[in-house]
Each structure stands twice: as C-alpha cells, then as structure tokens.
Motif scaffolding. Sequence first.
Motif, mmCIF file in Angstrom:
data_model
loop_
_atom_site.group_PDB
_atom_site.id
_atom_site.type_symbol
_atom_site.label_atom_id
_atom_site.label_comp_id
_atom_site.label_asym_id
_atom_site.label_seq_id
_atom_site.Cartn_x
_atom_site.Cartn_y
_atom_site.Cartn_z
ATOM 1 N N SER A 108 55.071 43.440 -31.054
ATOM 2 C CA SER A 108 54.109 42.889 -32.001
ATOM 3 C C SER A 108 53.512 41.605 -31.458
ATOM 4 C CB SER A 108 54.771 42.634 -33.350
ATOM 5 O OG SER A 108 55.766 41.635 -33.228
ATOM 6 N N ILE A 109 52.409 41.200 -32.080
ATOM 7 C CA ILE A 109 51.768 39.938 -31.744
ATOM 8 C C ILE A 109 51.410 39.261 -33.070
ATOM 9 C CG2 ILE A 109 49.492 41.005 -31.535
ATOM 10 C CD1 ILE A 109 48.830 38.898 -29.402
ATOM 11 N N LYS A 110 51.615 37.954 -33.142
ATOM 12 C CA LYS A 110 51.305 37.181 -34.343
ATOM 13 C C LYS A 110 50.143 36.246 -34.047
ATOM 14 C CE LYS A 110 56.038 37.291 -36.009
ATOM 15 N NZ LYS A 110 57.184 36.522 -36.453
ATOM 16 N N PHE A 111 49.320 36.013 -35.082
ATOM 17 C CA PHE A 111 48.189 35.108 -34.922
ATOM 18 C C PHE A 111 47.745 34.608 -36.292
ATOM 19 C CE2 PHE A 111 46.671 39.418 -35.209
ATOM 20 C CZ PHE A 111 45.608 39.366 -36.089
ATOM 21 N N LEU B 190 46.102 50.288 -25.471
ATOM 22 C CA LEU B 190 47.039 49.798 -26.474
ATOM 23 C C LEU B 190 46.776 50.531 -27.778
ATOM 24 C CD1 LEU B 190 46.771 45.942 -25.876
ATOM 25 C CD2 LEU B 190 48.501 47.513 -24.991
ATOM 26 N N VAL B 191 47.828 50.837 -28.506
ATOM 27 C CA VAL B 191 47.672 51.494 -29.798
ATOM 28 C C VAL B 191 48.240 50.569 -30.859
ATOM 29 C CG1 VAL B 191 48.194 53.515 -31.196
ATOM 30 C CG2 VAL B 191 47.836 53.775 -28.735
ATOM 31 N N LEU B 192 47.363 50.093 -31.741
ATOM 32 C CA LEU B 192 47.760 49.221 -32.832
ATOM 33 C C LEU B 192 48.207 50.122 -33.979
ATOM 34 C CD1 LEU B 192 45.579 47.793 -31.028
ATOM 35 C CD2 LEU B 192 45.090 46.390 -32.998
ATOM 36 N N ALA B 193 49.492 50.041 -34.343
ATOM 37 C CA ALA B 193 50.063 50.959 -35.331
ATOM 38 C C ALA B 193 49.926 50.448 -36.758
ATOM 39 C CB ALA B 193 51.525 51.228 -35.013
ATOM 40 N N SER B 194 50.076 49.133 -36.949
ATOM 41 C CA SER B 194 49.964 48.580 -38.300
ATOM 42 C C SER B 194 49.722 47.084 -38.226
ATOM 43 C CB SER B 194 51.235 48.861 -39.111
ATOM 44 O OG SER B 194 52.346 48.184 -38.554
ATOM 45 N N ILE B 195 49.357 46.533 -39.381
ATOM 46 C CA ILE B 195 49.127 45.095 -39.485
ATOM 47 C C ILE B 195 49.721 44.609 -40.790
ATOM 48 C CG2 ILE B 195 46.825 45.397 -40.501
ATOM 49 C CD1 ILE B 195 46.082 42.808 -38.782
ATOM 50 N N SER B 196 50.228 43.386 -40.785
ATOM 51 C CA SER B 196 50.787 42.803 -42.006
ATOM 52 C C SER B 196 50.417 41.331 -42.087
ATOM 53 C CB SER B 196 52.313 42.972 -42.034
ATOM 54 O OG SER B 196 52.897 42.308 -40.933
ATOM 55 N N SER B 197 50.538 40.797 -43.308
ATOM 56 C CA SER B 197 50.269 39.387 -43.556
ATOM 57 C C SER B 197 51.084 38.949 -44.760
ATOM 58 C CB SER B 197 48.782 39.159 -43.837
ATOM 59 O OG SER B 197 48.561 37.820 -44.240
ATOM 60 N N SER B 198 51.631 37.759 -44.707
ATOM 61 C CA SER B 198 52.392 37.244 -45.847
ATOM 62 C C SER B 198 51.465 36.864 -47.004
ATOM 63 C CB SER B 198 53.245 36.039 -45.435
ATOM 64 O OG SER B 198 52.413 34.963 -45.041
ATOM 65 N N ALA B 199 50.150 36.837 -46.747
ATOM 66 C CA ALA B 199 49.179 36.440 -47.774
ATOM 67 C C ALA B 199 48.771 37.594 -48.683
ATOM 68 C CB ALA B 199 47.940 35.843 -47.117
ATOM 69 N N ALA B 200 49.263 38.828 -48.398
ATOM 70 C CA ALA B 200 48.861 39.995 -49.188
ATOM 71 C C ALA B 200 50.039 40.945 -49.371
ATOM 72 C CB ALA B 200 47.723 40.728 -48.498
ATOM 73 N N ARG B 201 50.019 41.668 -50.496
ATOM 74 C CA ARG B 201 51.062 42.683 -50.713
ATOM 75 C C ARG B 201 50.919 43.831 -49.732
ATOM 76 N NH1 ARG B 201 50.159 42.213 -56.504
ATOM 77 N NH2 ARG B 201 48.829 44.012 -56.190
ATOM 78 N N HIS B 202 49.666 44.252 -49.483
ATOM 79 C CA HIS B 202 49.391 45.342 -48.546
ATOM 80 C C HIS B 202 48.265 44.921 -47.614
ATOM 81 C CE1 HIS B 202 51.811 48.018 -51.001
ATOM 82 N NE2 HIS B 202 51.098 47.678 -52.050
ATOM 83 N N THR B 203 48.459 45.170 -46.344
ATOM 84 C CA THR B 203 47.436 44.874 -45.354
ATOM 85 C C THR B 203 47.323 46.095 -44.452
ATOM 86 O OG1 THR B 203 48.111 42.559 -45.391
ATOM 87 C CG2 THR B 203 46.704 43.236 -43.568
ATOM 88 N N ASP C 290 48.343 34.071 -41.821
ATOM 89 C CA ASP C 290 49.104 34.642 -40.711
ATOM 90 C C ASP C 290 48.996 36.164 -40.717
ATOM 91 O OD1 ASP C 290 52.085 35.723 -41.904
ATOM 92 O OD2 ASP C 290 50.846 34.438 -43.179
ATOM 93 N N PHE C 291 48.973 36.754 -39.530
ATOM 94 C CA PHE C 291 48.942 38.197 -39.354
ATOM 95 C C PHE C 291 49.931 38.587 -38.272
ATOM 96 C CE2 PHE C 291 44.775 37.381 -41.123
ATOM 97 C CZ PHE C 291 44.609 38.435 -42.014
ATOM 98 N N GLU C 292 50.405 39.820 -38.350
ATOM 99 C CA GLU C 292 51.226 40.391 -37.288
ATOM 100 C C GLU C 292 50.774 41.829 -37.061
ATOM 101 O OE1 GLU C 292 55.844 40.915 -35.851
ATOM 102 O OE2 GLU C 292 55.447 40.445 -37.947
ATOM 103 N N ILE C 293 50.390 42.126 -35.830
ATOM 104 C CA ILE C 293 50.027 43.487 -35.453
ATOM 105 C C ILE C 293 51.231 44.104 -34.757
ATOM 106 C CG2 ILE C 293 48.607 44.935 -33.949
ATOM 107 C CD1 ILE C 293 46.316 42.983 -34.394
ATOM 108 N N LEU C 294 51.612 45.290 -35.223
ATOM 109 C CA LEU C 294 52.688 46.050 -34.608
ATOM 110 C C LEU C 294 52.063 47.131 -33.745
ATOM 111 C CD1 LEU C 294 55.748 46.685 -34.411
ATOM 112 C CD2 LEU C 294 55.412 48.238 -36.344
ATOM 113 N N PHE C 295 52.476 47.179 -32.482
ATOM 114 C CA PHE C 295 51.976 48.184 -31.558
ATOM 115 C C PHE C 295 52.818 49.447 -31.649
ATOM 116 C CE2 PHE C 295 50.887 44.088 -29.720
ATOM 117 C CZ PHE C 295 49.540 44.246 -29.472
#
Length: 138
Positions: free
Chosen positions: A128-131, A53-66, A118-123
Amino acid sequence: MRFRNWVFTAMMLISSTVQAELSVISGEVRLPPPGTSVAAAYLELRNTSSVELVLASISSSAARHTMFHRVENVDGVMKMRHAENIKLPANSTIKFSPGALHIMMMGVSDLDKDSEVDFEILFESGESIKFLLPVVAQ
C-alpha cells in the motif's frame, strides 16, 4: 521448494521497488455541499516503473466508504459505477477527474476547507501507499 521461496522473495522485492515508483502528482478533495455526506477526490498518479500496477482499493479515515468510481455511458445515460480495480500501465500517468475516473467518499463528516485528508491505496500485490490531499471549496 528453494526455487519457490526465491520466486516469492523476488516478487516481494519487485513489488517494493514498484511502490516506490508510484507518485501522487497533484490532487484535491472537494468540500461537499452543506447537508451532504458525499465528497469526491481527484488526483494524478504517475507510475515510473517498468511494470503495470493494479490499484485494488482505496480507503480514508475521513469517510465510512471510499472507492474508485468511473462515469460510464449506459444506454445513453451517464452513470457512476464502482471500479473493482484500476490498472496503471508501466511508465504512464492516470488522471482522476470530474465526470470520469474519480474517488468517491461516502459518509464524510467534519471536512474543513484548507485541511488535509489521508488516503491509503492498496495494490493487488498486497502493498500500500499512503498520502494526503488538501480539502478545497467547490
């Protein structure tokens, strides 16, 4: 043309199965020191699929940049570097930990101990997967 459509459909089915086989084993977000807006998150991911699996990026509503960060030795000096993507080999586990691979959160505000982020990883596949991860004091 029919073969091309079949290949695309097969790839989507494989990707969907792969996503279901990625799990967050454990993790946490460290509460930033007072007056700062940068936090780090650590976790353990397990890939139980038979493909990388290749994780391309990650995001979170708790931060401007993740983003994913690595700590590297550059000419004898330890430096944090943005990691463009993270490769998670088939049937393996990867650990995001202090002083190594980790998740950097910039522009954080209003994090409370014992809350969840909350986080979301984009493959690379586009899925994507949220956790959620708990916030803990340092």
